[in-house]
Scaffold this motif. Structure first.
Motif, short mmCIF file in Angstrom:
data_model
loop_
_atom_site.label_atom_id
_atom_site.label_comp_id
_atom_site.label_asym_id
_atom_site.label_seq_id
_atom_site.Cartn_x
_atom_site.Cartn_y
_atom_site.Cartn_z
N THR A 125 31.94 46.40 -39.48
CA THR A 125 31.01 46.34 -40.88
C THR A 125 30.76 47.75 -41.15
OG1 THR A 125 30.20 44.44 -39.95
CG2 THR A 125 28.74 45.40 -41.53
N GLU A 126 30.07 48.52 -40.36
CA GLU A 126 29.55 49.85 -40.58
C GLU A 126 30.91 50.88 -40.65
OE1 GLU A 126 25.69 51.43 -39.31
OE2 GLU A 126 25.59 49.52 -38.04
N ILE A 127 31.67 50.62 -39.79
CA ILE A 127 32.69 51.44 -39.60
C ILE A 127 34.11 50.68 -39.16
CG2 ILE A 127 31.69 53.51 -38.62
CD1 ILE A 127 32.55 52.84 -35.76
N HIS A 128 35.16 51.15 -39.45
CA HIS A 128 36.48 50.60 -39.32
C HIS A 128 37.26 51.65 -38.75
CE1 HIS A 128 34.98 47.77 -42.32
NE2 HIS A 128 35.94 46.77 -42.13
N LEU A 129 38.53 51.13 -38.33
CA LEU A 129 39.42 51.89 -37.39
C LEU A 129 41.06 51.89 -38.35
CD1 LEU A 129 38.53 51.05 -33.84
CD2 LEU A 129 37.94 53.04 -35.43
N ALA A 130 41.64 53.14 -38.20
CA ALA A 130 43.01 53.25 -38.68
C ALA A 130 43.82 53.87 -37.33
CB ALA A 130 43.39 54.13 -39.66
N LEU A 131 44.91 53.13 -37.28
CA LEU A 131 45.83 53.68 -35.92
C LEU A 131 46.82 54.44 -36.67
CD1 LEU A 131 45.89 50.37 -33.90
CD2 LEU A 131 44.21 52.19 -33.85
N ASN A 132 47.06 56.02 -36.17
CA ASN A 132 48.21 56.50 -36.77
C ASN A 132 49.18 56.40 -35.36
OD1 ASN A 132 50.14 58.22 -37.33
ND2 ASN A 132 48.70 60.30 -37.04
N CYS A 133 50.37 55.35 -35.73
CA CYS A 133 51.13 55.27 -34.36
C CYS A 133 52.32 56.06 -34.31
CB CYS A 133 51.82 53.63 -34.97
SG CYS A 133 50.38 52.47 -35.33
N ALA A 134 52.63 56.84 -35.25
CA ALA A 134 53.60 57.64 -35.20
C ALA A 134 55.05 57.19 -34.73
CB ALA A 134 52.98 58.97 -34.20
N GLY A 135 55.33 55.93 -35.24
CA GLY A 135 56.38 55.31 -34.79
C GLY A 135 57.75 56.11 -34.98
N PRO A 136 58.10 56.73 -35.89
CA PRO A 136 59.17 57.42 -35.67
C PRO A 136 59.59 58.27 -34.60
CG PRO A 136 58.41 57.37 -37.93
CD PRO A 136 57.30 56.75 -37.06
N GLU A 137 58.34 58.97 -33.99
CA GLU A 137 58.65 59.90 -32.81
C GLU A 137 59.00 58.96 -31.58
OE1 GLU A 137 55.51 62.46 -32.60
OE2 GLU A 137 55.49 63.01 -34.69
N LEU A 138 58.58 57.67 -31.80
CA LEU A 138 58.66 57.05 -30.33
C LEU A 138 59.96 56.41 -30.24
CD1 LEU A 138 55.22 55.01 -30.35
CD2 LEU A 138 55.97 57.31 -29.55
#
Length: 570
Positions: free
Chosen positions: A370-383
């Motif tokens: 509500t007050e804050i949300h989250l984003a995930l930087n997965c960096a998939g290409p490097e994995l």
């Protein structure tokens, strides 16, 4: 009464006015244009300024020729992590004198990670790129831009881009020539194995090989990496330095100059982008086994002041550190410093850092989701492990592209506060991008890195793009790309950030972006950017041109589907 009449009634002891009279007479004699001095002195006596000489200096400065670029200077400097990068400085002729105006530094290319086996070789390659960039600036670019007005950003960037394209074509020709020479038949050909010898192989092992290769055959081949032309960072550095010089000569902030370049006129109101702050790092450089989440990013509620957002985030991080220090759970070891400006935690599963954040929010009285949300930087290409056709989400834990889709869907379902995934897959895994997008619907946005793929076809389900100002990216390129790709997020910092350059804050505001990623809240090179954003916000508020945040919906507009109405200029 004219200045002549005034001077005739001035006592002789007022030497300043006598000197002005003598100087005017001498100017008449030498130049033969007394009307200029007469008009200046008439205005001087009508305004009666406190600073007589300052008034005259400003008057004649306005009559002088506009500034012109006299020369460029490129030099190698060290960035925040001790890596070499290029700095471009612009000199101009202002009021018949050469003056040092502005400088800018731009990252040459992604810096080598100390954990990679070839980091020494890549460090040497980076040094060569920076050396070439300095040679470009001090040589051909200096000669090309000499005499150019710094205010003509479009013309300057056009010249820079043409120069880069010429070097790019030369580089491609050289590579093609080397490829042809390497493919020339200089060694005797090895005869192919006879069919009989091939048939003598164990049938079971052949069948097994066919099964093991099935996944590799179905795996889309990796796109060839975009070629990085040695010296290309000179283009971006010079372009930004020229833009800063133009703003300085006009006596306006850089964000105002960029805003005028984008909209052709100075906008009536400007807004502050929402800052995406790196909370935790769990990628390959972290001390734990988890590789998948390179960064967990906090998305604050739109409408907060920057200082308020920073205070809230720092308190949240302190609570996370307290929990980790007191916890005895497996994998919850003390956080280590990271180049992203956020703590690098030692975890094994992606749920663990998200549980930590949820617990810290509950203890701090913050409503996660509500007050804050989250984003995930997965960096998939490097994995991606191309030899196995799978992503190594943690040390020794491999997931196929379809298995990774299921993992993301599980995370988003369990943690609804996660509203964005950055680079969850390689660009080649188009089917998985589409499958994930269909599975999560509007609950989460997919973002991809646009830095090297501005002309690539759009990926299915992608609603926003990450943009970095590196290499040959000019200010005009940033304006064009952000105009063509709504939902762009300017990433003003990476683990290889060149130096304490605060221009990214001005660029984000001037481009009118809704979001900017400035990194974590640690390190002078990052806090310089946040402090600059605070200063810009205060300036806009004092001038009464800070756009109302009421039209910036929550959750932020990038992360939901409701269309926004264009903001009025009133």
């Amino acid at each position: 009464m004219s200045y002549r009449g005034v001077l005739s009634r001035v006592p002789e002891e007022q030497r300043d006015l006598d000197r002005m009279k003598s100087a005017a007479a001498e100017f008449y004699r030498v130049t033969g244009v007394p009307q200029v001095i007469e008009r200046a002195l008439n205005e001087l006596f009508s305004h009666e300024p406190d600073d007589v000489y300052g008034y005259l200096a400003n008057y004649f400065t306005n009559l002088s020729a506009p500034p012109r670029i006299s020369r460029l200077k490129g030099r190698e400097v060290y960035g925040a992590r001790g890596q070499l990068c290029i700095e471009a400085k612009v000199f101009c002729i202002v009021c018949n004198e050469e003056k040092s105006m502005s400088s800018a530094a731009v990252s040459s290319h992604s810096g080598p990670k100390e954990t990679s086996p070839d980091w020494k070789a890549k460090s040497g390659e980076r040094a060569e790129h920076v050396t070439t960039a300095a040679q470009w600036i001090n040589g051909p670019l200096n000669n090309m831009l000499k005499g150019q007005p710094p205010g003509d950003q479009s013309d300057v960037d056009h010249l820079l881009s043409d120069f880069f394209m010429a070097r790019l074509l030369e580089e491609k020709d050289l590579r093609n020539q080397e490829k042809e020479e390497s493919e020339s038949p200089s060694e005797p050909e090895v005869p192919p194995p006879s069919p009989r010898s091939a048939q003598t192989k164990n049938k079971k092992s052949v069948d097994k090989g066919k099964k093991s290769n099935a996944a590799e055959k179905s795996l889309p081949p990796a796109e060839p990496p975009e070629p990085v032309v040695p010296g290309s960072s000179a283009i971006g550095a010079v372009s930004l330095a020229v833009a800063k010089t133009a703003a300085q000569t006009q006596g306006i902030p850089l964000y105002q100059h960029i805003a005028a370049l984008k909209s052709r006129t100075a906008p009536a109101r400007l807004h502050i982008p929402v800052s995406l702050v790196t909370l935790l790092s769990c990628g390959k450089t972290s001390p734990g086994k988890l590789n998948l989440l390179e960064e967990i990013i906090l998305i604050p509620k739109a409408g907060q002041r920057v200082k308020q957002m920073i205070t809230m985030t720092l308190e949240l991080q302190k609570e996370m550190m307290r929990i980790m220090s007191a916890s005895t759970k497996v994998g919850a070891t003390q956080a280590a410093p990271c180049g992203s400006g956020a703590p690098a935690v030692a975890y094994e599963r992606p749920e663990q850092p998200l549980d930590l954040i949820a617990e810290a929010c509950a203890n701090s009285g913050l409503a996660l989701g509500t007050e804050i949300h989250l984003a995930l930087n997965c960096a998939g290409p490097e994995l991606m492990d191309c030899s196995k056709g799978k992503y190594e989400v943690a040390t020794g834990v491999l997931k196929s592209p379809d298995e990774l889709v299921d993992l993301y869907q599980t995370l988003i379902s369990k943690y609804p506060a996660v509203v964005a995934l950055i680079d969850p897959f390689r660009r080649e895994d188009v089917d998985q991008w589409e499958k994930l997008s269909n599975g999560i619907g509007d609950s989460c946005s997919l973002l991809s890195d646009l830095t090297f793929r501005a002309k690539a076809p759009p990926l299915p389900g992608v609603r926003g793009h990450i943009l970095k100002h590196i290499h040959e990216t000019t200010v005009s390129d940033l304006i064009r790309i952000t105009s063509e790709h709504q939902g762009s997020v300017l990433m003003g910092t990476t683990c290889s950030e060149p130096c304490s350059e605060d221009s990214w804050s001005d660029i984000a505001v001037g481009l009118g972006l809704d979001y900017v990623k400035l990194g974590g809240l640690s390190g002078a090179e990052r806090m310089t950017k946040y402090n600059r954003m605070i200063s810009i916000e205060e300036e806009l508020a004092q001038q009464g041109i800070l756009a109302s945040e009421e039209k910036h919906h929550h959750p932020p507009p990038l992360f939901y589907d409701e269309p926004q109405e264009p903001e009025s200029a009133a």
